[in-house]
Design a protein around this motif. Structure first.
Motif, PDB file in Angstrom:
ATOM      1  N   VAL A 113       0.826  -1.217   0.000  1.00 38.95           N
ATOM      2  CA  VAL A 113       0.000   0.000   0.000  1.00 38.95           C
ATOM      3  C   VAL A 113       0.860   1.267   0.000  1.00 38.95           C
ATOM      4  O   VAL A 113       0.521   2.263  -0.647  1.00 38.95           O
ATOM      5  N   GLU A 114       1.984   1.243   0.690  1.00 38.28           N
ATOM      6  CA  GLU A 114       2.802   2.458   0.749  1.00 38.28           C
ATOM      7  C   GLU A 114       3.481   2.740  -0.584  1.00 38.28           C
ATOM      8  O   GLU A 114       3.770   3.892  -0.910  1.00 38.28           O
TER       9      GLU A 114
ATOM     10  N   GLU B 124      -9.480  10.352   6.628  1.00 40.64           N
ATOM     11  CA  GLU B 124      -9.437   8.886   6.689  1.00 40.64           C
ATOM     12  C   GLU B 124      -8.055   8.491   7.191  1.00 40.64           C
ATOM     13  O   GLU B 124      -7.055   9.031   6.743  1.00 40.64           O
ATOM     14  N   ARG B 125      -7.994   7.549   8.132  1.00 41.48           N
ATOM     15  CA  ARG B 125      -6.722   7.147   8.737  1.00 41.48           C
ATOM     16  C   ARG B 125      -6.558   5.647   8.598  1.00 41.48           C
ATOM     17  O   ARG B 125      -7.492   4.887   8.842  1.00 41.48           O
ATOM     18  N   ILE B 126      -5.363   5.240   8.230  1.00 36.93           N
ATOM     19  CA  ILE B 126      -5.103   3.818   8.065  1.00 36.93           C
ATOM     20  C   ILE B 126      -3.662   3.553   8.486  1.00 36.93           C
ATOM     21  O   ILE B 126      -2.771   4.332   8.143  1.00 36.93           O
ATOM     22  N   THR B 127      -3.454   2.514   9.280  1.00 35.92           N
ATOM     23  CA  THR B 127      -2.103   2.205   9.738  1.00 35.92           C
ATOM     24  C   THR B 127      -1.528   1.071   8.905  1.00 35.92           C
ATOM     25  O   THR B 127      -2.145   0.018   8.769  1.00 35.92           O
ATOM     26  N   ALA B 128      -0.373   1.314   8.317  1.00 39.04           N
ATOM     27  CA  ALA B 128       0.285   0.312   7.467  1.00 39.04           C
ATOM     28  C   ALA B 128       1.085  -0.646   8.342  1.00 39.04           C
ATOM     29  O   ALA B 128       1.383  -0.346   9.501  1.00 39.04           O
ATOM     30  N   PRO B 129       1.459  -1.814   7.769  1.00 40.16           N
ATOM     31  CA  PRO B 129       2.291  -2.751   8.536  1.00 40.16           C
ATOM     32  C   PRO B 129       3.614  -2.126   9.008  1.00 40.16           C
ATOM     33  O   PRO B 129       4.187  -2.579   9.986  1.00 40.16           O
TER      34      PRO B 129
END
Lengths: 214, 214
Positions: free
Chosen positions: B59-60, B198-203
């Protein structure tokens, strides 16, 4: 830059189903409702078929935004193009997408029944009776140095995975179960021997799986 | 398509700090180590400055991949361009980026000390003493119908936010705290009156915040 073979925003259910078997003109995905399976994509500002203003611009929009970026050709199975079986009837069918399909590049349709190319809007469909590697060579040559998208459906994608011809893949797992239909996999972990796998769940509840070659 | 004003992959710490104040030639971010703050981006296959092969394609990578897409011009503050203060010394400075800066478009550098344009590789830097809206009008005209990226640093980005000139913004919050430095915000929620968030935490542990206008 090397040309890559990419799968973008392919949608499946939690039980791995991407379409139903009973395809008709009215229901390209059979009992599977694409508006439900791909709801996350329809909501984004950059969804290729979007005509309404607005739309979200979060992480899932980055995924739909990426649909055409760096892509020079697509390969699709015959059933992604239309519901016909056997020799092509003279029925005036030009695909599911109306006057301006969202591809805007050459598209190679895999079929045992070749026919002359068909241009719809900015997209030209080429109908080829070819082995996967052969079709891929055609698509790469037509892509003008850019990447090739494997557009599906499920059967075509499985075949390309089995032939180990995919470089990277994004599959969106919707929080749904269908029980029956065309199944991409039992579980995404099946592919971890060959691919890195990164998983991230968006606020929509959809789990996005990113695969790239080890 | 309307031209949009976008912020892409701007990095801050958990306490909102994007750079230190004590900038030098050797340390463009002062006591903040950009290799630490932006580690997530450096690891991706599409990071603009990447020269090593490999890199992640999760995703990054979709975020670094998006850096140049649809962008026709950038606006940056003077301190993103260089460490000089006051009138420009005749020191041969051409920016931090070597012979091929990653912009490949016109770049407008905000400064109270105008000077002739400078071309480095495929990028031309224009030095303008202009109000924000005026600089934005110049950048939009130069962007040939494409979007304008606000490239930072922190002070410039805060000014554009205060003037309400930003349409969408991606800020990456690294799992670090610096305590002191140039602060973008106390908390991202401060902007929710004007923006969807919108917030999302990547690995990687980095939290990606996406803002777009309500």
């Amino acid at each position: 830059m090397t040309q890559r073979v990419r799968v973008q925003s392919f949608g499946v259910s939690r039980d791995g189903i991407g379409a139903g078997q009973e395809q008709t003109r009215q229901r390209p995905f059979g009992h599977v409702d694409p508006g439900e399976l791909m709801a996350w994509a329809f909501e984004t500002a950059h969804f290729p078929g979007r005509t309404a203003p607005g739309g979200s611009r979060g992480v899932e929009d980055r995924l739909t935004r990426d649909f055409a970026q760096g892509i020079g050709a697509e390969i699709m199975g015959r059933h992604k193009f239309g519901p016909q079986r056997g020799p092509w009837p003279d029925d005036g069918w030009t695909g599911w997408w109306g006057e301006e399909p969202p591809f805007h590049t050459p598209v190679f349709v895999l079929t045992h029944h070749p026919r002359p190319p068909l241009t719809v809007g900015e997209t030209t469909f080429h109908f080829v009776d070819a082995a996967l590697a052969e079709a891929l060579a055609l698509a790469k040559a037509a892509a003008d140095g850019k990447d090739v998208r494997i557009g599906g459906g499920v059967t075509t994608l499985r075949e390309f995975l089995e032939a180990d011809l995919i470089d990277e893949m994004h599959v969106a797992i919707a929080p749904l179960e269908y029980g029956t239909g065309l199944r991409l996999w039992e579980r995404p972990e099946e592919l971890e021997d060959r691919f890195h796998l990164e998983r991230i769940t968006a606020p929509s509840g959809v789990e996005h799986c990113f695969f790239w070659r080890r």
